[in-house]
Each structure stands twice: as structure tokens, then as C-alpha cells.
Design an enzyme around this catalytic site. Sequence first.
Site, PDB file in Angstrom:
ATOM      1  CE  LYS A 238      29.183  64.033 107.011  1.00 54.20           C
ATOM      2  NZ  LYS A 238      28.806  64.562 108.319  1.00 54.20           N
TER       3      LYS A 238
ATOM      4  CB  CYS B 216      28.038  63.711 116.704  1.00 56.67           C
ATOM      5  SG  CYS B 216      26.823  63.693 115.379  1.00 56.67           S
TER       6      CYS B 216
ATOM      7  N   GLY C 166      22.903  76.894 112.088  1.00 61.53           N
ATOM      8  CA  GLY C 166      22.548  78.059 111.285  1.00 61.53           C
ATOM      9  C   GLY C 166      22.136  79.223 112.169  1.00 61.53           C
TER      10      GLY C 166
HETATM   11  C1  LIG Z   1      25.352  69.282 106.746  1.00 63.44           C
HETATM   12  C2  LIG Z   1      26.122  69.306 108.024  1.00 63.44           C
HETATM   13  C3  LIG Z   1      26.875  68.204 108.411  1.00 63.44           C
HETATM   14  C4  LIG Z   1      27.628  68.226 109.587  1.00 63.44           C
HETATM   15  N1  LIG Z   1      28.431  67.166 109.911  1.00 63.44           N
HETATM   16  C5  LIG Z   1      29.334  67.275 110.932  1.00 63.44           C
HETATM   17  C6  LIG Z   1      30.336  66.287 111.125  1.00 63.44           C
HETATM   18  O1  LIG Z   1      30.425  65.291 110.399  1.00 63.44           O
HETATM   19  N2  LIG Z   1      31.217  66.470 112.144  1.00 63.44           N
HETATM   20  C7  LIG Z   1      31.184  67.572 112.973  1.00 63.44           C
HETATM   21  O2  LIG Z   1      32.031  67.714 113.865  1.00 63.44           O
HETATM   22  N3  LIG Z   1      30.221  68.531 112.795  1.00 63.44           N
HETATM   23  C8  LIG Z   1      29.331  68.406 111.789  1.00 63.44           C
HETATM   24  N4  LIG Z   1      28.409  69.420 111.557  1.00 63.44           N
HETATM   25  C9  LIG Z   1      28.336  70.566 112.497  1.00 63.44           C
HETATM   26  C10 LIG Z   1      29.126  71.785 111.985  1.00 63.44           C
HETATM   27  O3  LIG Z   1      30.505  71.541 111.916  1.00 63.44           O
HETATM   28  C11 LIG Z   1      28.906  73.007 112.889  1.00 63.44           C
HETATM   29  O4  LIG Z   1      29.440  72.744 114.150  1.00 63.44           O
HETATM   30  C12 LIG Z   1      27.432  73.393 113.052  1.00 63.44           C
HETATM   31  O5  LIG Z   1      26.735  73.204 111.846  1.00 63.44           O
HETATM   32  C13 LIG Z   1      27.280  74.853 113.492  1.00 63.44           C
HETATM   33  O6  LIG Z   1      27.740  75.741 112.499  1.00 63.44           O
HETATM   34  P1  LIG Z   1      26.712  76.547 111.530  1.00 63.44           P
HETATM   35  O7  LIG Z   1      25.720  77.202 112.406  1.00 63.44           O
HETATM   36  O8  LIG Z   1      27.591  77.475 110.750  1.00 63.44           O
HETATM   37  O9  LIG Z   1      26.084  75.511 110.653  1.00 63.44           O
HETATM   38  C14 LIG Z   1      27.605  69.389 110.402  1.00 63.44           C
HETATM   39  C15 LIG Z   1      26.821  70.491 110.025  1.00 63.44           C
HETATM   40  C16 LIG Z   1      26.088  70.460 108.849  1.00 63.44           C
HETATM   41  C17 LIG Z   1      25.278  71.658 108.472  1.00 63.44           C
END
Ligand SMILES: Cc1cc2nc3c(=O)[nH]c(=O)nc-3n(C[C@H](O)[C@H](O)[C@H](O)COP(=O)(O)O)c2cc1C
Length: 357
Positions: A78, A196, A287
Site C-alpha cells: 500500500k 487518488c 469494485g
Molecule cells: C481499501 C482500498 C484502498 C486503496 N488504497 C489505494 C492506495 O493507497 N493507493 C492506490 O494507488 N490505490 C488505492 N486503491 C485503489 C485500488 O488500487 C484500485 O485502483 C481500485 O480499487 C480499483 O480496483 P477494484 O475495482 O478491483 O477495487 C485502494 C482501493 C481499496 C479498495
Amino acid sequence: MTTATQFELYDILKTYEDNYQNGPFFDAKMPVRPAVTQTHKVFDFEVNSRLGVPAGPLLNSHWCDVYAQLGFDIPVYKTVRSVERNCHPAPNCVFLDSDKQFNNTDINTVIQPGLRPSQDERITITNSFGVPSLAPSVWMKDIEEGNRKMAKNQLMIVSVNGTPGLAERDLIEDYGYVSAMAKEAGSKVIEVNYSCPNLGGSKEGALFSDPENSALVSKKIRESIGDTPLLIKLGWMPAEQLEKVIEANRPYVDGFAAINTIPRQVVTPNGEAALPGEGRLSSGTCGFAIGDLAEEVTQNLIDLRTKWKDDFVICSVGGMMNAEDLHRRLDMGADLVMSATAAMWDPYLAQKYHEYK
Ligand SMILES: Cc1cc2nc3c(=O)[nH]c(=O)nc-3n(C[C@H](O)[C@H](O)[C@H](O)COP(=O)(O)O)c2cc1C
């Protein structure tokens, strides 16, 4: 115990600190994965598969280790910063009321919280942490530990973020500085977060759509990390803008990870912001419902790579909720696929991916 009793490895009812210290909450046996018959090359590394968990849910080296054991061969640590930074107050994740895919006209509009859907493959959440970070002395040691914990042909990537408003350095310098720290700690591949949505619309949260400034930052990072492979993390943007951003950045980076979360305003039926505290009305959603938008960006990246006869790495992220979704993005032409939301609730997602025919 042979079956999991809790399918909530990141427990959204607990605080970030509790999850950091005590998670992932998984107390079943590790699955026995099928024999690896073919490895893959990512940069100069051999990997058992092209599956990972993107930056976010894997809070430290222990989390990366557990997910690597579950079969996610490319865990991303992370996002960390050059300075310590607290997490936004809990709750940090809330289920959303959406049974349909978002499109680009939904971005930044209002959506309501909802209940956990009956099918986990339909989970859409908002997440808002504010890119917390422990002190570099802590995460640098922990990255060494994470690298030691990876099995043969597994690759831990480290995600970093620049921090604005520091007395010591300006934002561009800080991106270079934190990337150099990650390299010094032993990171084999560095991913930089330019996208972000949970930083109150600040400069470092919106760099991804700004070709000139993002390229200035990428150049600085490249100078700071030498030939360590560098990925930059982007959010959704229209094809024409994406082209400008990729063109400006490709001299300095080795690949692109996309997409980050989609910003929406999460508001309860009685008109209150669902997440407490200042600057949190808008937060990043992820998601199920962002799958179409993510797939669109993956296709656009593939088209640009083909048009320019380039060979940058495409790491597809966003809305892949099952093994079929993950394989479909690879079939499209992505090099790597990563799931955050689905992997938070399904400890066997990687196993299903490896067994998928
Ligand atoms: C709990 C959580 C924390 C996240 N924290 C970060 C982060 O610290 N840095 C980052 O680049 N993306 C972060 N993301 C974004 C994810 O890397 C990803 O781009 C986004 O969730 C889309 O993917 P998904 O649809 O599979 O969740 C986070 C996502 C989740 C669910």
C-alpha cells in the site's frame, strides 16, 4: 480448520489501525495451487502468474505475504509517503447502492450507500483513507521484510505518493525523494500514485490527467531511481486526454497501472455525507460498478501501444470481480491484472484464477 469462517479479509467494520495490526482476517488453510507449468516475464523478473492485488488493501508485509500465499503473485504494498500521515477516521469503506455499471457521466455525481449485495461479485464500495503512511523508518524496514517473504517467482511492487506542503521539499522533489527511499529499501518495481480521489481534489490527487506536470514528476522520479522499473497509476480519463498523458510520460516510465477509483459523492438518503469529516464528501468508488470504465481505459492503452509500436507494460485494474473477468482483460492484451475489492472478500479468487480453463 479447513474452510474460511470469515470472508472479509479486510474488515471494513474495523479501523485501519486494527486491520493493519491484526489483519488479514483469514483463518482457513491456504489453497493448494495447481502446479505452475509456465512462468511469465515482467520487466526482468520471472513470475508464476500475471495476477496481483493493486495498491490499497495490502497494508504491510504481512498482508503481502498472506495474499502471496493465497496465489496473488504480484502483491502491491500500500502507498507510502516520505512523512508519517494519519488515516482518515473510520469508516473508511462503505457498500454502495449500485447494481449497474457506472459510465463517465456518473463521475463526481451523488450516489447512496447500500447494503452488502447477496452476491459478492456485485460488491461496489467507496473507500477513503487519505493515503496514510507510517514513518519511513518503519515502512522501509517492512519492505525488506516483504521481499524476504515472497516465494520463488513472486514479485512485490511498492506504491508511493508525493506529499505537498512540506517545509523540506516541494511536491515534485518529494515524489523523487520518496521513490528513492522505496528503492533504497529494496523495492524491485516502484508504482507512483498520480490519481487518488481521496485527497480533497488536491494537486497530488489529480496529477494523472495533467500531461505536462505528470511528466515533470515522472522525469524527476526517473532521475532519482535510475533503472528501477517504474509504473504510474492513472485514473479514468477520455481517450484523447489519455493519449496526451501517455505520450508525455512514456519517455520516463516503464508502464501504466489503471484505473484508480472513480470519484463520487456518497450521500445518505437524508442528505448527509456518508463518510465523516472535512473533505470527504467525494470519495473513490471501486469494485463491480467500475468494470466498464476500467476496461475502456485498458483498451485505450492497448490501442496506443499498438499505434506507437511501443512495449510499455499495461497493468489493468478495476472492477474485475471473478476469474473470468481477470482472464478477459489478459485476453484483451493487458500484461498484468489486479483486483482490490474482490480480493478483500474472496480469499480464493487467485485459486479460481489459477484453476480457470
Ligand atoms: C481499501 C482500498 C484502498 C486503496 N488504497 C489505494 C492506495 O493507497 N493507493 C492506490 O494507488 N490505490 C488505492 N486503491 C485503489 C485500488 O488500487 C484500485 O485502483 C481500485 O480499487 C480499483 O480496483 P477494484 O475495482 O478491483 O477495487 C485502494 C482501493 C481499496 C479498495
